[in-house]
Design a protein around this motif. Structure first.
Motif, PDB file in Angstrom:
ATOM      1  N   ALA A  26      51.895  31.598  32.415  1.00 50.49           N
ATOM      2  CA  ALA A  26      51.149  33.394  32.715  1.00 50.49           C
ATOM      3  C   ALA A  26      49.794  32.927  32.447  1.00 50.49           C
ATOM      4  O   ALA A  26      49.785  34.255  32.755  1.00 50.49           O
ATOM      5  CB  ALA A  26      52.395  33.712  31.642  1.00 50.49           C
ATOM      6  N   ASP A  27      49.439  32.402  31.370  1.00 54.51           N
ATOM      7  CA  ASP A  27      48.137  32.767  30.780  1.00 54.51           C
ATOM      8  C   ASP A  27      47.123  32.478  32.039  1.00 54.51           C
ATOM      9  O   ASP A  27      46.121  33.117  32.791  1.00 54.51           O
ATOM     10  CB  ASP A  27      47.420  31.990  30.120  1.00 54.51           C
ATOM     11  CG  ASP A  27      47.712  32.236  28.618  1.00 54.51           C
ATOM     12  OD1 ASP A  27      48.705  33.709  28.156  1.00 54.51           O
ATOM     13  OD2 ASP A  27      47.614  31.695  27.765  1.00 54.51           O
ATOM     14  N   PHE A  28      47.571  31.979  33.222  1.00 56.48           N
ATOM     15  CA  PHE A  28      46.868  30.545  33.829  1.00 56.48           C
ATOM     16  C   PHE A  28      47.014  32.222  35.513  1.00 56.48           C
ATOM     17  O   PHE A  28      45.984  32.855  35.943  1.00 56.48           O
ATOM     18  CB  PHE A  28      47.409  29.249  34.571  1.00 56.48           C
ATOM     19  CG  PHE A  28      46.872  29.501  36.211  1.00 56.48           C
ATOM     20  CD1 PHE A  28      45.582  28.628  36.148  1.00 56.48           C
ATOM     21  CD2 PHE A  28      48.035  29.442  37.429  1.00 56.48           C
ATOM     22  CE1 PHE A  28      45.166  28.521  37.228  1.00 56.48           C
ATOM     23  CE2 PHE A  28      46.731  28.375  38.583  1.00 56.48           C
ATOM     24  CZ  PHE A  28      45.331  28.463  38.845  1.00 56.48           C
ATOM     25  N   ALA A  29      48.305  32.561  35.562  1.00 57.06           N
ATOM     26  CA  ALA A  29      48.536  33.347  36.656  1.00 57.06           C
ATOM     27  C   ALA A  29      47.224  35.148  36.138  1.00 57.06           C
ATOM     28  O   ALA A  29      47.368  35.387  36.929  1.00 57.06           O
ATOM     29  CB  ALA A  29      50.178  33.836  36.439  1.00 57.06           C
ATOM     30  N   LEU A  30      47.996  35.659  34.823  1.00 59.23           N
ATOM     31  CA  LEU A  30      46.647  36.415  34.794  1.00 59.23           C
ATOM     32  C   LEU A  30      45.494  36.282  34.895  1.00 59.23           C
ATOM     33  O   LEU A  30      44.538  37.039  35.051  1.00 59.23           O
ATOM     34  CB  LEU A  30      47.055  37.417  32.740  1.00 59.23           C
ATOM     35  CG  LEU A  30      48.244  37.402  32.560  1.00 59.23           C
ATOM     36  CD1 LEU A  30      48.735  37.260  30.803  1.00 59.23           C
ATOM     37  CD2 LEU A  30      48.495  38.630  33.501  1.00 59.23           C
ATOM     38  N   PHE A  31      44.821  35.073  34.538  1.00 65.54           N
ATOM     39  CA  PHE A  31      43.832  34.734  34.854  1.00 65.54           C
ATOM     40  C   PHE A  31      43.419  34.572  36.609  1.00 65.54           C
ATOM     41  O   PHE A  31      42.050  35.579  37.067  1.00 65.54           O
ATOM     42  CB  PHE A  31      43.676  33.477  34.462  1.00 65.54           C
ATOM     43  CG  PHE A  31      41.845  32.797  35.028  1.00 65.54           C
ATOM     44  CD1 PHE A  31      40.096  33.215  34.999  1.00 65.54           C
ATOM     45  CD2 PHE A  31      41.948  31.394  36.414  1.00 65.54           C
ATOM     46  CE1 PHE A  31      39.741  32.314  35.131  1.00 65.54           C
ATOM     47  CE2 PHE A  31      41.208  31.050  36.772  1.00 65.54           C
ATOM     48  CZ  PHE A  31      39.551  31.846  36.412  1.00 65.54           C
ATOM     49  N   LYS A  35      40.648  37.307  38.388  1.00 69.66           N
ATOM     50  CA  LYS A  35      40.202  36.960  39.821  1.00 69.66           C
ATOM     51  C   LYS A  35      40.215  37.857  40.694  1.00 69.66           C
ATOM     52  O   LYS A  35      38.702  38.080  41.736  1.00 69.66           O
ATOM     53  CB  LYS A  35      40.026  35.693  39.820  1.00 69.66           C
ATOM     54  CG  LYS A  35      38.981  34.590  40.554  1.00 69.66           C
ATOM     55  CD  LYS A  35      39.508  33.075  39.850  1.00 69.66           C
ATOM     56  CE  LYS A  35      38.085  32.267  41.586  1.00 69.66           C
ATOM     57  NZ  LYS A  35      38.852  31.216  41.258  1.00 69.66           N
ATOM     58  N   ARG A  36      41.688  37.694  41.364  1.00 62.76           N
ATOM     59  CA  ARG A  36      41.467  38.891  42.466  1.00 62.76           C
ATOM     60  C   ARG A  36      41.234  40.043  42.156  1.00 62.76           C
ATOM     61  O   ARG A  36      41.906  40.764  43.047  1.00 62.76           O
ATOM     62  CB  ARG A  36      42.965  38.103  42.903  1.00 62.76           C
ATOM     63  CG  ARG A  36      42.821  37.214  43.420  1.00 62.76           C
ATOM     64  CD  ARG A  36      43.228  36.541  44.586  1.00 62.76           C
ATOM     65  NE  ARG A  36      43.417  34.452  45.243  1.00 62.76           N
ATOM     66  CZ  ARG A  36      43.947  34.651  46.514  1.00 62.76           C
ATOM     67  NH1 ARG A  36      45.283  35.690  46.523  1.00 62.76           N
ATOM     68  NH2 ARG A  36      43.994  33.399  46.537  1.00 62.76           N
ATOM     69  N   GLN A  37      41.057  40.425  41.075  1.00 63.44           N
ATOM     70  CA  GLN A  37      40.452  42.144  40.863  1.00 63.44           C
ATOM     71  C   GLN A  37      42.447  43.056  40.962  1.00 63.44           C
ATOM     72  O   GLN A  37      42.303  43.565  41.548  1.00 63.44           O
ATOM     73  CB  GLN A  37      40.676  43.130  41.585  1.00 63.44           C
ATOM     74  CG  GLN A  37      38.943  42.216  40.979  1.00 63.44           C
ATOM     75  CD  GLN A  37      37.996  43.024  41.403  1.00 63.44           C
ATOM     76  OE1 GLN A  37      38.020  43.657  42.723  1.00 63.44           O
ATOM     77  NE2 GLN A  37      36.226  42.400  41.209  1.00 63.44           N
ATOM     78  N   ILE A  38      43.110  42.289  40.356  1.00 65.93           N
ATOM     79  CA  ILE A  38      44.504  42.409  41.062  1.00 65.93           C
ATOM     80  C   ILE A  38      45.117  43.258  39.091  1.00 65.93           C
ATOM     81  O   ILE A  38      45.680  42.010  38.679  1.00 65.93           O
ATOM     82  CB  ILE A  38      46.441  41.037  41.711  1.00 65.93           C
ATOM     83  CG1 ILE A  38      45.494  40.986  42.508  1.00 65.93           C
ATOM     84  CG2 ILE A  38      47.327  41.967  41.204  1.00 65.93           C
ATOM     85  CD1 ILE A  38      46.008  39.585  42.972  1.00 65.93           C
ATOM     86  N   THR A  39      45.745  44.129  39.194  1.00 70.11           N
ATOM     87  CA  THR A  39      46.450  44.461  37.824  1.00 70.11           C
ATOM     88  C   THR A  39      47.562  44.232  37.598  1.00 70.11           C
ATOM     89  O   THR A  39      49.192  44.692  38.624  1.00 70.11           O
ATOM     90  CB  THR A  39      46.170  46.208  38.045  1.00 70.11           C
ATOM     91  OG1 THR A  39      44.526  46.726  38.001  1.00 70.11           O
ATOM     92  CG2 THR A  39      46.715  46.297  36.141  1.00 70.11           C
ATOM     93  N   PRO A  40      48.252  43.513  36.748  1.00 73.93           N
ATOM     94  CA  PRO A  40      49.666  43.020  36.283  1.00 73.93           C
ATOM     95  C   PRO A  40      50.265  44.481  36.489  1.00 73.93           C
ATOM     96  O   PRO A  40      50.269  44.999  35.571  1.00 73.93           O
ATOM     97  CB  PRO A  40      49.320  42.730  34.994  1.00 73.93           C
ATOM     98  CG  PRO A  40      48.334  42.835  34.086  1.00 73.93           C
ATOM     99  CD  PRO A  40      47.136  43.293  35.279  1.00 73.93           C
ATOM    100  N   THR A  41      51.307  44.605  36.463  1.00 72.74           N
ATOM    101  CA  THR A  41      52.770  45.556  36.161  1.00 72.74           C
ATOM    102  C   THR A  41      52.927  45.990  35.070  1.00 72.74           C
ATOM    103  O   THR A  41      52.796  44.774  34.086  1.00 72.74           O
ATOM    104  CB  THR A  41      53.862  45.013  36.881  1.00 72.74           C
ATOM    105  OG1 THR A  41      54.040  43.541  36.479  1.00 72.74           O
ATOM    106  CG2 THR A  41      53.555  45.702  38.484  1.00 72.74           C
ATOM    107  N   TYR A  42      53.336  46.671  34.307  1.00 72.22           N
ATOM    108  CA  TYR A  42      53.759  46.860  33.042  1.00 72.22           C
ATOM    109  C   TYR A  42      54.606  45.735  32.228  1.00 72.22           C
ATOM    110  O   TYR A  42      53.981  45.420  31.216  1.00 72.22           O
ATOM    111  CB  TYR A  42      54.447  48.009  32.875  1.00 72.22           C
ATOM    112  CG  TYR A  42      53.990  49.386  32.325  1.00 72.22           C
ATOM    113  CD1 TYR A  42      51.912  49.294  32.047  1.00 72.22           C
ATOM    114  CD2 TYR A  42      54.191  50.358  33.532  1.00 72.22           C
ATOM    115  CE1 TYR A  42      51.329  50.447  31.949  1.00 72.22           C
ATOM    116  CE2 TYR A  42      52.701  51.256  33.695  1.00 72.22           C
ATOM    117  CZ  TYR A  42      51.523  51.242  33.578  1.00 72.22           C
ATOM    118  OH  TYR A  42      50.816  52.843  33.185  1.00 72.22           O
TER     119      TYR A  42
END
Length: 78
Positions: A26-31, A35-42
């Motif tokens: 999960a941490d890697f996915a957020l990283f 990096k690609r400037q994709i905002t995670p959903t709530y």
């Protein structure tokens, strides 16, 4: 392999992993998203993100609450 197949296979693999490895994934996915400037959903927010959001909302200065005398009378009934 199609993207859907890869996602399904990855989901099955993640479901079988210990919790500490899932957290690392999960941490890697957020990283990678950052990096690609994709905002995670709530739904993807962790507790730190929710806490930061809540504090930001609490201390917003632009959001002043104004009460009228009618509001006070509605709440206070002797």
């Amino acid at each position: 392999m199609t993207t859907t197949t890869i996602r399904e296979q990855l989901t099955r693999q993640i479901d079988s992993l210990p919790d500490d490895l899932v957290e690392q994934i999960a941490d890697f996915a957020l990283f990678m998203m950052a990096k690609r400037q994709i905002t995670p959903t709530y739904e993807d927010w962790g507790s730190n993100q929710w806490q930061s959001f809540a504090l930001d909302q609490l201390f917003r200065e632009e959001d002043e609450v104004v009460y009228s005398l009618a509001d006070a009378k509605e709440v206070y009934k002797p």
